[in-house]
Design a protein around this motif. Structure first.
Motif, PDB file in Angstrom:
ATOM      1  N   SER A  18       8.883  -1.149  -1.127  1.00  0.00           N
ATOM      2  CA  SER A  18       7.723  -0.728  -0.346  1.00  0.00           C
ATOM      3  C   SER A  18       8.057   0.595   0.323  1.00  0.00           C
ATOM      4  CB  SER A  18       7.380  -1.768   0.728  1.00  0.00           C
ATOM      5  OG  SER A  18       6.867  -2.937   0.138  1.00  0.00           O
ATOM      6  N   ILE A  19       7.172   1.589   0.148  1.00  0.00           N
ATOM      7  CA  ILE A  19       7.457   2.921   0.673  1.00  0.00           C
ATOM      8  C   ILE A  19       6.246   3.476   1.423  1.00  0.00           C
ATOM      9  CG2 ILE A  19       9.146   3.450  -1.117  1.00  0.00           C
ATOM     10  CD1 ILE A  19       6.945   5.061  -2.562  1.00  0.00           C
ATOM     11  N   ILE A  20       6.522   4.405   2.310  1.00  0.00           N
ATOM     12  CA  ILE A  20       5.470   5.138   3.007  1.00  0.00           C
ATOM     13  C   ILE A  20       5.370   6.518   2.376  1.00  0.00           C
ATOM     14  CG2 ILE A  20       4.723   6.142   5.196  1.00  0.00           C
ATOM     15  CD1 ILE A  20       6.219   3.932   6.641  1.00  0.00           C
ATOM     16  N   VAL A  21       4.162   6.877   1.996  1.00  0.00           N
ATOM     17  CA  VAL A  21       3.936   8.196   1.403  1.00  0.00           C
ATOM     18  C   VAL A  21       2.811   8.893   2.159  1.00  0.00           C
ATOM     19  CG1 VAL A  21       4.682   7.400  -0.866  1.00  0.00           C
ATOM     20  CG2 VAL A  21       2.249   7.335  -0.284  1.00  0.00           C
ATOM     21  N   GLY A  22       2.759  10.190   2.046  1.00  0.00           N
ATOM     22  CA  GLY A  22       1.659  10.964   2.601  1.00  0.00           C
ATOM     23  C   GLY A  22       0.790  11.509   1.481  1.00  0.00           C
ATOM     24  N   HIS A  23      -0.523  11.469   1.686  1.00  0.00           N
ATOM     25  CA  HIS A  23      -1.420  12.046   0.678  1.00  0.00           C
ATOM     26  C   HIS A  23      -2.696  12.538   1.354  1.00  0.00           C
ATOM     27  CE1 HIS A  23      -4.098   8.537   0.757  1.00  0.00           C
ATOM     28  NE2 HIS A  23      -3.043   7.747   0.604  1.00  0.00           N
ATOM     29  N   SER A  24      -3.352  13.448   0.706  1.00  0.00           N
ATOM     30  CA  SER A  24      -4.615  13.960   1.225  1.00  0.00           C
ATOM     31  C   SER A  24      -5.732  12.970   0.916  1.00  0.00           C
ATOM     32  CB  SER A  24      -4.934  15.320   0.599  1.00  0.00           C
ATOM     33  OG  SER A  24      -5.050  15.190  -0.815  1.00  0.00           O
ATOM     34  N   VAL A  25      -6.883  13.156   1.559  1.00  0.00           N
ATOM     35  CA  VAL A  25      -8.083  12.362   1.275  1.00  0.00           C
ATOM     36  C   VAL A  25      -9.247  13.338   1.157  1.00  0.00           C
ATOM     37  CG1 VAL A  25      -7.222  10.299   2.430  1.00  0.00           C
ATOM     38  CG2 VAL A  25      -8.555  11.972   3.726  1.00  0.00           C
ATOM     39  N   LEU A  55       1.100  14.953  -8.685  1.00  0.00           N
ATOM     40  CA  LEU A  55       0.960  14.361  -7.351  1.00  0.00           C
ATOM     41  C   LEU A  55       0.756  15.425  -6.281  1.00  0.00           C
ATOM     42  CD1 LEU A  55       3.683  11.565  -7.544  1.00  0.00           C
ATOM     43  CD2 LEU A  55       1.224  11.198  -7.250  1.00  0.00           C
ATOM     44  N   ILE A  56       1.496  16.498  -6.362  1.00  0.00           N
ATOM     45  CA  ILE A  56       1.384  17.555  -5.359  1.00  0.00           C
ATOM     46  C   ILE A  56       0.069  18.310  -5.512  1.00  0.00           C
ATOM     47  CG2 ILE A  56       2.357  19.744  -4.589  1.00  0.00           C
ATOM     48  CD1 ILE A  56       5.133  18.586  -5.299  1.00  0.00           C
ATOM     49  N   LYS A  57      -0.295  18.606  -6.742  1.00  0.00           N
ATOM     50  CA  LYS A  57      -1.521  19.371  -6.981  1.00  0.00           C
ATOM     51  C   LYS A  57      -2.769  18.576  -6.602  1.00  0.00           C
ATOM     52  CE  LYS A  57      -3.998  21.901 -10.626  1.00  0.00           C
ATOM     53  NZ  LYS A  57      -3.949  22.326 -12.062  1.00  0.00           N
ATOM     54  N   ALA A  58      -2.793  17.303  -6.967  1.00  0.00           N
ATOM     55  CA  ALA A  58      -3.994  16.496  -6.748  1.00  0.00           C
ATOM     56  C   ALA A  58      -4.062  15.904  -5.346  1.00  0.00           C
ATOM     57  CB  ALA A  58      -4.064  15.376  -7.781  1.00  0.00           C
ATOM     58  N   LEU A  59      -2.907  15.517  -4.789  1.00  0.00           N
ATOM     59  CA  LEU A  59      -2.915  14.712  -3.566  1.00  0.00           C
ATOM     60  C   LEU A  59      -2.048  15.269  -2.450  1.00  0.00           C
ATOM     61  CD1 LEU A  59      -2.592  11.179  -5.243  1.00  0.00           C
ATOM     62  CD2 LEU A  59      -4.675  12.336  -4.508  1.00  0.00           C
ATOM     63  N   ASP A  60      -1.461  16.447  -2.648  1.00  0.00           N
ATOM     64  CA  ASP A  60      -0.535  16.974  -1.642  1.00  0.00           C
ATOM     65  C   ASP A  60       0.475  15.888  -1.255  1.00  0.00           C
ATOM     66  OD1 ASP A  60       0.401  19.045  -0.038  1.00  0.00           O
ATOM     67  OD2 ASP A  60      -0.718  18.371   1.709  1.00  0.00           O
ATOM     68  N   TYR A  61       0.999  15.227  -2.268  1.00  0.00           N
ATOM     69  CA  TYR A  61       1.823  14.026  -2.099  1.00  0.00           C
ATOM     70  C   TYR A  61       3.161  14.349  -1.444  1.00  0.00           C
ATOM     71  CZ  TYR A  61       4.728  10.011  -3.549  1.00  0.00           C
ATOM     72  OH  TYR A  61       5.581   8.933  -3.578  1.00  0.00           O
ATOM     73  N   GLU A  62       3.607  13.401  -0.616  1.00  0.00           N
ATOM     74  CA  GLU A  62       4.921  13.529   0.012  1.00  0.00           C
ATOM     75  C   GLU A  62       5.515  12.139   0.212  1.00  0.00           C
ATOM     76  OE1 GLU A  62       6.963  15.226   4.172  1.00  0.00           O
ATOM     77  OE2 GLU A  62       4.786  15.347   3.854  1.00  0.00           O
ATOM     78  N   PHE A  63       6.771  11.956  -0.217  1.00  0.00           N
ATOM     79  CA  PHE A  63       7.487  10.710   0.074  1.00  0.00           C
ATOM     80  C   PHE A  63       7.995  10.797   1.507  1.00  0.00           C
ATOM     81  CE2 PHE A  63      11.598   8.563   0.513  1.00  0.00           C
ATOM     82  CZ  PHE A  63      11.233   7.253   0.216  1.00  0.00           C
ATOM     83  N   ILE A  64       7.690   9.764   2.309  1.00  0.00           N
ATOM     84  CA  ILE A  64       8.084   9.777   3.722  1.00  0.00           C
ATOM     85  C   ILE A  64       9.323   8.933   3.958  1.00  0.00           C
ATOM     86  CG2 ILE A  64       7.321   9.348   6.103  1.00  0.00           C
ATOM     87  CD1 ILE A  64       5.737  11.537   4.703  1.00  0.00           C
TER      88      ILE A  64
END
Length: 675
Positions: A356-363, A656-665
Motif C-alpha cells: 500500500s502506497i501514497i502517491v500524488g496525482h493531479s485531478v 504517469l508524469i505527463k497525464a497525472l503529474d504523478y509522484e510517489f510519496i
C-alpha cells in the motif's frame, strides 16, 4: 429638466419603435432629455437590466446560490445604499412604465404593449425576490410629482400584480397576424431582423417567455398562497405550446463586442483586468465545493461546460494541484526496501504480495471552499496513530491557477445573459404536475425532458448514461460524496413518494440553472431542497447586525435603502412590519429590516434550529476529499493504464508524469498477501 410624459418602448422603422403621439414633442423639446435615447429606449432598458442583474449575480446571487465562491465575499454584508433600488426604479422601470401607459388599449400596438408588460413583470419579479414587499401599485413613477409617500405592496400583493401583468401580456400577444407592423424588427432579446416573418416568430418567443415566467412566478408564490399558485399555474399550462420548448427559445439576451459601449458586465469585471493584471483566486469566481459534490457524485458531464479545468489559466511552469491518494502496487522485493526479501523471494508467494502506497496525482476539476480556515474553536483531527500530527486539508492549493474557475463562455465580452431556459420550463411543468396534476405528460416525463434540455443547451453528450444512475433515475435514491470537511453529503432521496419526486425535480433544476444566481437562490429559499450548511467564518468582523462569528445562514434578503427611513418613513416602517409578519423566520436585528429574515415566499431553513448544537464550540474535522479518491483506479496498474491511454506515451513513468503529474510519496504497508 422637464420630464417627458410619455416615453417610447421601441421604434420599428430606422431603429426601435416609437410613441407616435409624442415623437414630435420629444424632438422639439429644448431640453432633449430623451432625444438621443429614443430610437433605442428598449434596447437601453434591456442593457441596463442585464448589467444590474449581472452585478447582483456576481456580487451576491451566485454566492448565495452556492454555485461559485469569491474569496473577498465570504463574510455577510448589507448594502444600505440606493444601488440596485435606484437602478431598477429610475434607470429601468420609469421608461417601461411610461411606455406601457402610452400603448395601453391602443389598437395596433398590442404586441409592443405586451413586451413592455413582460419586461416590467420580470423586473418586479427580481425585486420582490431580493427585497420582499416593494412599491408597485403606488410606485414612484407616475402621477403627482409632489407625492412623497409611496406604499409598499406586501409580497402577496406584488406576486398577484405581477401575475396580472403577465396574464394581460400573454393574452395580448398575437404572433399569427401576417404583415402586421406591430413587431420588433430590432429585438434586443431575441434578435434583430429585417424580415416580418422572423419578427413574428420572435413575438411567439416573447409569448413563451411571458407564459413561462408566469408559471415560474406562480410556483414561487405557493408558500404565500397555494390558491394563487394553482390558479396561475393552471392558466400557464392551458397552452403548453406557449412555454419554452427548445434551445432556440431560451430567454438569453446577449451583450455585444464594443469594448467602449456594449460589453458584458462580467467581462468588464473579470476578463478585462487580466489584460494588464494577474489572476487572483479572491476576486475570480471558482466552483463551489458543495455544488461540486453533486457534479462529482453523479458523474455529471456538464461540469466541462460550467467550469474550467484546474490550471487552465496557468502555464507549464505553474504547479498543478496534487491530491494524495492511497493505492496498491506489486510488492517491491528489494534488499534495500524489503527486510524479508529472502523469505519473499523463496516462499513462492511473492506474486500474491502487494504494497500500500501514497502517491500524488493531479485531478481535472478542483473546487474552492467558501472559507479556507477553520472557525476559531474548530480543529483538524490527528492522523491515525499520532498525537502530534494533524490531518492536512486536501484542498490546499499550490498555485492560484489550481481552482476550477467559471467557464469563459459565461463571462466573455459578448456573453449571454440567461433569464429562463428550456430546462426551467420542463422542471416547472414537472412540479406543476406533481403538485396540481396539471399537464399532458407525467411528472417523470417532464423531469427527464428537463435533464435532456439542459444537456442540449450545453451540447453535452452522455445524457442517457446520466439518467440511468441511482438518484438521477426517477424514483430512486442516490448516495453522494461528502464535502472535504464532512459537513454535507450530496444525497438524492427520490424514492420518498411525492416529496422525493419534488426533491429530484428541484435538485435537477438547480443544477441546470448554474450561473443564474437569482434563480438558484430563489429555488433554494422556496424549497430548501439542497439544505446547504451555513457559511462559516473565523471570527471576522462585519458591520452586519446580528452576525455570528462562527456560522451564518447568509443571506435571506437584501435590505431596503437607508434613505427610505427618512424619505418614505411612514410607508417604509409599514413595509418592515409586513415583512416580519409574512416571514416564516423573522429576526429583530436592525429594527426588523435585516438580511437574516426570510421572505414570505420562502420556507424556514431547516438547519436553523440545530445549528448551535452542530457548529458552536469545539468541533473536530476529519478532512477527506473522497470525491478525488481512486479517480484513476485503486492499483498502480490501473493508474498506468489510464495514463498511457490519455497521454499516448508507452513508457509508464513518462505517461504517469505527463497525464497525472504523478509522484510517489511513501509506502504505508509493506508486503501484505492478497486473497
Amino acid at each position: 429638466m422637464k420630464k417627458i410624459a410619455y416615453i417610447c418602448l421601441l421604434a420599428f422603422i430606422g431603429g426601435l419603435f416609437g410613441c407616435v403621439d409624442k415623437f414630435e414633442e420629444v424632438n422639439t423639446n429644448g431640453n432633449k432629455m430623451y432625444e438621443a435615447e429614443l430610437p433605442n429606449i428598449f434596447a437601453g432598458t434591456v442593457y441596463r437590466t442585464m448589467n444590474t442583474v449581472a452585478e447582483f449575480n456576481f456580487m451576491n446571487g451566485n454566492l448565495f446560490a452556492r454555485y461559485l465562491v469569491l474569496g473577498f465575499r465570504t463574510t455577510p454584508s448589507q448594502d444600505e445604499g440606493n444601488g440596485y433600488y435606484k437602478k431598477f426604479y429610475v434607470d429601468i422601470l420609469r421608461d417601461l412604465n411610461d411606455c406601457e401607459l402610452e400603448y395601453e388599449g391602443k389598437e395596433g400596438f398590442e404586441n409592443r404593449s405586451a413586451i413592455a408588460k413582460t419586461w416590467k413583470a420580470y423586473i418586479y419579479y427580481v425585486m420582490v425576490s431580493m427585497y420582499g414587499g416593494i412599491p408597485m401599485s403606488d410606485a414612484m413613477l407616475v402621477g403627482n410629482s409632489n407625492k412623497r409617500d409611496f406604499k409598499y405592496d406586501t409580497e402577496l400583493e406584488v406576486y398577484t400584480n405581477i401575475l396580472k401583468l403577465l396574464d394581460d401580456a400573454v393574452n395580448l400577444y398575437d404572433p399569427e397576424t401576417p404583415y402586421t407592423a406591430d413587431v420588433l424588427m430590432q429585438d434586443p432579446v431575441f434578435g434583430i431582423t429585417t424580415n416580418t416573418s422572423t419578427a413574428l416568430t420572435n413575438i411567439a418567443k416573447w409569448r413563451k417567455f411571458a407564459n413561462t415566467l408566469r408559471l415560474n412566478v406562480a410556483m414561487q408564490s405557493q408558500n404565500l398562497s397555494m390558491d394563487l399558485a394553482r390558479e396561475n399555474a393552471a392558466k400557464a399550462m392551458e397552452h403548453e405550446d406557449w412555454l419554452i420548448a427548445s434551445v432556440d427559445e431560451i430567454v438569453q439576451p446577449q451583450w455585444g463586442t464594443d469594448r467602449s459601449a456594449d460589453r458584458s458586465y462580467y467581462w468588464d469585471r473579470l476578463l478585462k483586468p487580466l489584460e494588464t493584471g494577474t489572476l487572483s483566486d479572491s476576486t475570480f469566481p471558482a466552483l463551489g465545493e458543495y455544488f461540486a459534490t453533486y457534479l462529482f457524485s453523479y458523474n455529471d458531464p456538464r461540469i466541462e461546460a460550467y467550469v474550467e479545468k484546474s490550471n487552465a489559466r496557468g502555464t507549464a511552469a505553474d504547479k498543478q494541484f496534487q491530491f494524495r491518494d492511497t493505492i496498491t502496487r506489486p510488492h517491491v522485493c528489494d534488499v534495500l526496501e524489503c527486510p524479508s526479501w529472502i523469505t519473499h523471494m523463496t516462499d513462492g508467494l511473492n506474486r500474491f504480495r502487494r504494497d500500500s502506497i501514497i502517491v500524488g496525482h493531479s485531478v481535472p476539476y478542483v473546487p474552492l471552499r467558501e472559507q479556507i480556515l477553520l472557525p476559531v474553536e474548530w480543529e483538524a483531527a490527528y492522523r491515525p496513530g499520532s498525537t502530534t500530527e494533524r490531518v492536512s486539508d486536501p484542498l490546499n492549493t499550490r498555485s492560484v491557477y489550481n481552482p476550477s474557475y467559471v467557464k469563459e463562455e459565461f463571462i466573455k465580452i459578448d456573453a449571454k445573459f440567461r433569464i429562463l431556459n428550456w430546462a426551467d420550463a420542463c422542471f416547472l411543468k414537472a412540479e406543476a404536475k406533481t403538485l396540481f396534476g396539471l399537464g399532458s405528460k407525467s411528472a417523470q416525463e417532464y423531469y427527464e425532458d428537463g435533464i435532456r434540455a439542459s444537456f442540449a443547451q450545453y451540447d453535452v453528450s452522455g445524457v442517457e448514461e446520466y439518467l440511468a444512475q441511482d438518484g438521477i433515475k426517477w424514483g430512486t435514491d442516490g448516495i453522494g460524496y461528502k464535502d472535504s470537511r464532512g459537513l454535507y453529503q450530496a444525497n438524492i432521496n427520490g424514492s420518498n413518494g411525492q416529496n422525493g419526486q419534488l426533491e429530484q425535480i428541484y435538485k435537477q433544476r438547480y443544477i441546470a440553472d448554474y450561473f443564474n444566481g437569482i434563480e438558484g437562490w430563489n429555488l433554494e429559499r422556496r424549497t430548501r431542497a439542497m439544505s446547504w450548511p451555513p457559511f462559516f467564518s473565523r471570527g471576522q468582523s462585519s458591520q452586519v447586525e446580528g452576525i455570528n462569528t462562527t456560522y451564518n445562514f447568509w443571506t435571506e434578503r437584501m435590505i431596503y435603502p437607508l434613505s427610505e427611513t427618512y424619505q418614505n418613513k411612514v410607508e417604509y416602517y409599514k413595509a418592515v412590519d409586513n415583512l416580519q409578519k409574512a416571514s416564516p423566520y423573522a429576526r429583530s436585528e436592525r429594527w426588523g429590516d435585516n438580511v437574516w429574515t426570510s421572505l414570505g415566499f420562502a420556507k424556514k431553513d431547516p438547519g436553523v434550529d440545530t445549528a448551535d448544537d452542530l457548529y458552536l464550540g469545539n468541533k473536530v474535522i476529519f478532512y477527506r476529499a473522497e470525491y478525488f479518491e481512486h479517480m484513476y483506479g485503486t492499483t498502480y496498474e490501473e493508474m498506468v493504464d489510464y495514463a498511457k491511454r490519455v497521454s499516448g506515451e508507452t513508457n509508464e513513468n513518462k505517461a504517469l508524469i505527463k497525464a497525472l503529474d504523478y509522484e510517489f510519496i511513501s509506502e504505508i504497508t509493506n508486503a501484505y498477501l492478497i486473497d
